[in-house]
Design a protein around this motif. Structure first.
Motif, PDB file in Angstrom:
ATOM      1  N   GLY A 126      30.788  37.169  40.079  1.00  0.00           N
ATOM      2  CA  GLY A 126      30.254  37.254  41.436  1.00  0.00           C
ATOM      3  C   GLY A 126      31.052  38.185  42.320  1.00  0.00           C
ATOM      4  N   LYS A 127      30.367  38.730  43.329  1.00  0.00           N
ATOM      5  CA  LYS A 127      31.014  39.658  44.254  1.00  0.00           C
ATOM      6  C   LYS A 127      30.431  39.467  45.651  1.00  0.00           C
ATOM      7  N   ILE A 128      31.296  39.588  46.644  1.00  0.00           N
ATOM      8  CA  ILE A 128      30.891  39.476  48.037  1.00  0.00           C
ATOM      9  C   ILE A 128      31.303  40.754  48.746  1.00  0.00           C
ATOM     10  N   TYR A 129      30.347  41.388  49.417  1.00  0.00           N
ATOM     11  CA  TYR A 129      30.571  42.667  50.097  1.00  0.00           C
ATOM     12  C   TYR A 129      30.736  42.453  51.595  1.00  0.00           C
ATOM     13  N   TYR A 130      31.761  43.060  52.154  1.00  0.00           N
ATOM     14  CA  TYR A 130      31.955  43.065  53.605  1.00  0.00           C
ATOM     15  C   TYR A 130      31.582  44.443  54.136  1.00  0.00           C
ATOM     16  N   MET A 131      30.664  44.476  55.124  1.00  0.00           N
ATOM     17  CA  MET A 131      30.145  45.744  55.627  1.00  0.00           C
ATOM     18  C   MET A 131      30.079  45.726  57.155  1.00  0.00           C
ATOM     19  N   PRO A 132      30.885  46.532  57.844  1.00  0.00           N
ATOM     20  CA  PRO A 132      30.775  46.635  59.295  1.00  0.00           C
ATOM     21  C   PRO A 132      29.402  47.165  59.692  1.00  0.00           C
ATOM     22  N   SER A 133      28.886  46.686  60.807  1.00  0.00           N
ATOM     23  CA  SER A 133      27.547  47.076  61.239  1.00  0.00           C
ATOM     24  C   SER A 133      27.414  48.579  61.423  1.00  0.00           C
ATOM     25  N   SER A 134      28.465  49.215  61.924  1.00  0.00           N
ATOM     26  CA  SER A 134      28.397  50.655  62.175  1.00  0.00           C
ATOM     27  C   SER A 134      28.199  51.443  60.892  1.00  0.00           C
ATOM     28  N   GLU A 135      28.650  50.894  59.761  1.00  0.00           N
ATOM     29  CA  GLU A 135      28.492  51.577  58.482  1.00  0.00           C
ATOM     30  C   GLU A 135      27.148  51.242  57.832  1.00  0.00           C
ATOM     31  N   VAL A 136      26.727  49.977  57.930  1.00  0.00           N
ATOM     32  CA  VAL A 136      25.452  49.565  57.340  1.00  0.00           C
ATOM     33  C   VAL A 136      24.304  50.366  57.934  1.00  0.00           C
ATOM     34  N   MET A 137      24.410  50.711  59.209  1.00  0.00           N
ATOM     35  CA  MET A 137      23.325  51.393  59.909  1.00  0.00           C
ATOM     36  C   MET A 137      23.262  52.893  59.619  1.00  0.00           C
ATOM     37  N   MET A 138      24.222  53.402  58.887  1.00  0.00           N
ATOM     38  CA  MET A 138      24.198  54.827  58.538  1.00  0.00           C
ATOM     39  C   MET A 138      23.109  55.071  57.489  1.00  0.00           C
TER      40      MET A 138
END
Length: 204
Positions: A126-138
């Motif tokens: 299993g893996k859990i990804y952490y993604m800041p909103s500013s990057e996800v929206m790119m």
């Protein structure tokens, strides 16, 4: 439809319907809300863990901004404002996802997403990804460029099967979160574990 009869009604009078165009992707198996784009309105996360776009059951996570769905009547998976796809077959991205506090101060909450079928050093750890909103929206963002990630401890733990944001336990002003690994070996084989994680892992 829509009128009540003996206290029961159908759901065909929904304000908005969002449906998958692809067959058998389990669209809607996971739902969550939070403010990704920082406009003060709740955006919608829809998981489709059996999506095959990047491999058999690699999974997908779709984001619909409130500004897109609040006045719509019918949307599909192809109308999502952001679509994230599992890195490889059987990862089952979209099984779980949750919004965290705004760590980077851009006004949008951060995103945590689970792929319990991920296999790295250990099979299906299993893996859990952490993604800041500013990057996800790119526009060109993909999971392989996620800011940070957490990996399950051992074979078949399936960490990230469930995620939950909770209150601030350590007094640092940021809410902590839970990670479920239901197949982890605890007191007995495959008995499962739940991890309480500090958000300070991602606040730097």
């Amino acid at each position: 439809g829509g009128s009540f009869y003996d206290g029961v009604a159908t759901i065909d009078d929904a304000q908005v319907v969002i449906e998958a165009e692809q067959y058998g992707i389990d669209f809607g198996a996971m739902l969550s809300t939070g403010d990704l784009d920082g406009d003060g309105l709740l955006d919608l996360l829809v998981g489709a863990p059996l999506d095959d776009t990047t491999g058999y059951h690699a999974g997908a996570l779709y984001v619909y901004y409130a500004s897109s769905y609040r006045y719509a009547t019918l949307l599909s998976d192809s109308d999502a404002d952001v679509a994230l796809y599992g890195e490889s077959a059987e990862h089952k991205l979209g099984t779980s996802a949750v919004f965290l506090d705004d760590f980077d101060g851009d006004g949008g909450q951060e995103l945590l997403a689970g792929a319990p079928g991920f296999s790295g050093q250990y099979t299906r750890s299993g893996k859990i990804y952490y993604m800041p909103s500013s990057e996800v929206m790119m526009p060109d963002f993909s999971l392989d460029s996620a800011r940070r990630s957490l990996i399950g401890e051992f074979d078949h733990d399936e960490a990230g099967s469930s995620l939950q944001s909770i209150g601030d336990l350590d007094g640092d002003g940021l809410g902590e979160f839970l990670i479920a690994a239901p197949m982890a070996n605890g007191s007995s084989s495959d008995s499962g574990r739940v991890y309480v994680m500090s958000s300070s892992l991602f606040s730097e």
